[in-house]
Design an enzyme around this catalytic site. Structure first.
Site, short mmCIF file in Angstrom:
data_model
loop_
_atom_site.label_atom_id
_atom_site.label_comp_id
_atom_site.label_asym_id
_atom_site.label_seq_id
_atom_site.Cartn_x
_atom_site.Cartn_y
_atom_site.Cartn_z
N ASP A 67 0.83 -1.21 0.00
CA ASP A 67 0.00 0.00 0.00
C ASP A 67 0.87 1.26 0.00
O ASP A 67 1.94 1.28 0.61
CB ASP A 67 -0.90 -0.02 1.24
CG ASP A 67 -2.05 0.97 1.14
OD1 ASP A 67 -2.31 1.48 0.05
OD2 ASP A 67 -2.69 1.23 2.18
N HIS B 181 2.94 3.11 -8.90
CA HIS B 181 2.84 1.67 -9.14
C HIS B 181 4.09 1.15 -9.85
O HIS B 181 4.58 0.06 -9.55
CB HIS B 181 1.60 1.35 -9.96
CG HIS B 181 0.31 1.71 -9.27
ND1 HIS B 181 -0.01 1.24 -8.01
CD2 HIS B 181 -0.73 2.50 -9.66
CE1 HIS B 181 -1.19 1.72 -7.65
NE2 HIS B 181 -1.64 2.49 -8.64
N LEU C 28 11.21 -20.90 -3.06
CA LEU C 28 10.19 -19.99 -2.56
C LEU C 28 8.90 -20.11 -3.38
O LEU C 28 8.93 -20.13 -4.61
CB LEU C 28 10.70 -18.55 -2.65
CG LEU C 28 9.70 -17.43 -2.33
CD1 LEU C 28 9.37 -17.40 -0.85
CD2 LEU C 28 10.25 -16.08 -2.80
#
Length: 245
Positions: A26, A43, A137
Site C-alpha cells: 500500500d 505503481h 520460494l
C-alpha cells in the site's frame, strides 16, 4: 535462524523466520502524489520493492511470500489506473521470470484470473507452468483476489459436493474448506501492511486467522530489505498462543 543487528541497540540477535509472509503493498499513489507525479508512476516504482522483497524472502529462507497485487475492489479505481495495473504483472513476469525460474521460485496465483486481460492471463499461466516443478520460494500473486470472494467460491464447491452426495454436511471441517480455497497455501504467519493503514482490506481472511500483523508507515515504493527484516524482528517479539495460554 537469521542473524540480525538491531540498528537502535547495535546488538546482534538470532531471528526465527516465519514460513509464510504476506504483504499488503500500500502507498504507491501517495508516494507519487508527494512528488507531484501521476499515481501510475507510484505503481511503476513499487515494482522495484516487489523485486527486493522477493530476493529478501529468498535470502531469509521464507517458504511462501504472498503479495496483494490487485483486489476485487480495485476495479472501481479510475480506468487509466486499472489498465496500468493490469499491465504490471505481465511486465514483471516478462522481465523477471528467467531469474525467478533460475532461483527455483514457484509462481502461483490466488484470485479469479478469468476476468483479467488476455495478455495478463497468458503471462500468469506461462509463469505457473514454467515454474510448476520448482521447489524453492512459493511466490503467490493475489490478482483479482478478495478474501470474502474466496470463501464464497469454496462454499459453493462444498455445497455442490453435498448436493451430489459426495460428502455429508458433518464431513465439513477446516481442512476441507482450506483445500477448496483459490490457492491451497499454508496459513500465514505474518501479514505486513505498508503506508500506515491498519486494516486487512479483505486479504487472506481464512489463511490469516492467526497471523501476526505488522503495520509500518513506510510507503510501498520505499519498502526495502531493512524494513522487511525489521518486520521479521517485530514478529520475533510476539508470543503466538493460537487461542491458548
Amino acid at each position: 535462524m537469521f542473524k540480525w543487528v538491531n540498528p537502535k541497540t547495535k546488538t546482534e540477535a538470532e531471528l526465527s523466520i516465519p514460513e509464510h509472509v504476506a504483504i499488503i503493498m500500500d502507498g504507491n499513489g501517495r508516494w507519487a502524489k508527494k512528488r507531484g507525479l501521476p499515481r501510475i508512476m507510484g505503481h511503476r516504482e513499487g515494482m522495484k520493492s516487489v523485486r527486493e522483497s522477493v530476493r529478501t524472502a529468498q535470502e531469509l529462507g521464507i517458504k511462501s511470500l504472498t503479495l496483494y497485487a490487485f483486489s476485487t475492489e480495485n476495479w472501481t479505481r479510475p480506468e487509466e489506473e486499472v489498465n496500468f495495473l493490469m499491465k504490471l504483472p505481465k511486465q514483471f513476469l516478462e522481465t523477471d521470470l528467467n531469474e525467478l525460474d533460475e532461483q527455483n521460485v514457484r509462481v502461483l496465483v490466488a484470485g479469479d484470473v478469468s476476468k483479467l486481460p488476455r495478455g495478463t492471463r497468458e503471462a500468469v499461466e506461462e509463469a505457473r507452468t514454467r515454474t510448476a516443478t520448482n521447489t524453492g520460494l512459493d511466490l503467490v500473486f493475489a490478482l483479482n483476489y478478495g478474501g470474502r470472494d474466496e470463501l464464497v467460491q469454496a462454499m459453493r464447491l462444498i455445497a455442490m459436493d453435498v448436493a451430489a452426495g459426495r460428502i455429508l454436511p458433518e464431513d465439513i471441517d477446516d481442512a476441507m474448506i482450506g483445500e477448496r480455497l483459490m490457492t491451497n497455501i499454508q496459513d500465514v504467519d505474518l501479514i505486513i501492511r505498508t503506508s500506515g493503514e491498519q486494516r486487512l482490506s479483505n486479504f487472506l481472511l481464512w489463511q490469516g486467522a492467526y497471523a501476526e500483523l505488522h503495520f509500518t508507515d513506510v510507503l510501498w515504493p520505499e519498502f526495502k530489505r531493512d524494513h522487511f527484516v525489521e518486520a521479521i524482528a517485530a514478529y520475533n517479539a510476539r508470543t503466538r498462543r493460537f487461542g491458548g495460554v
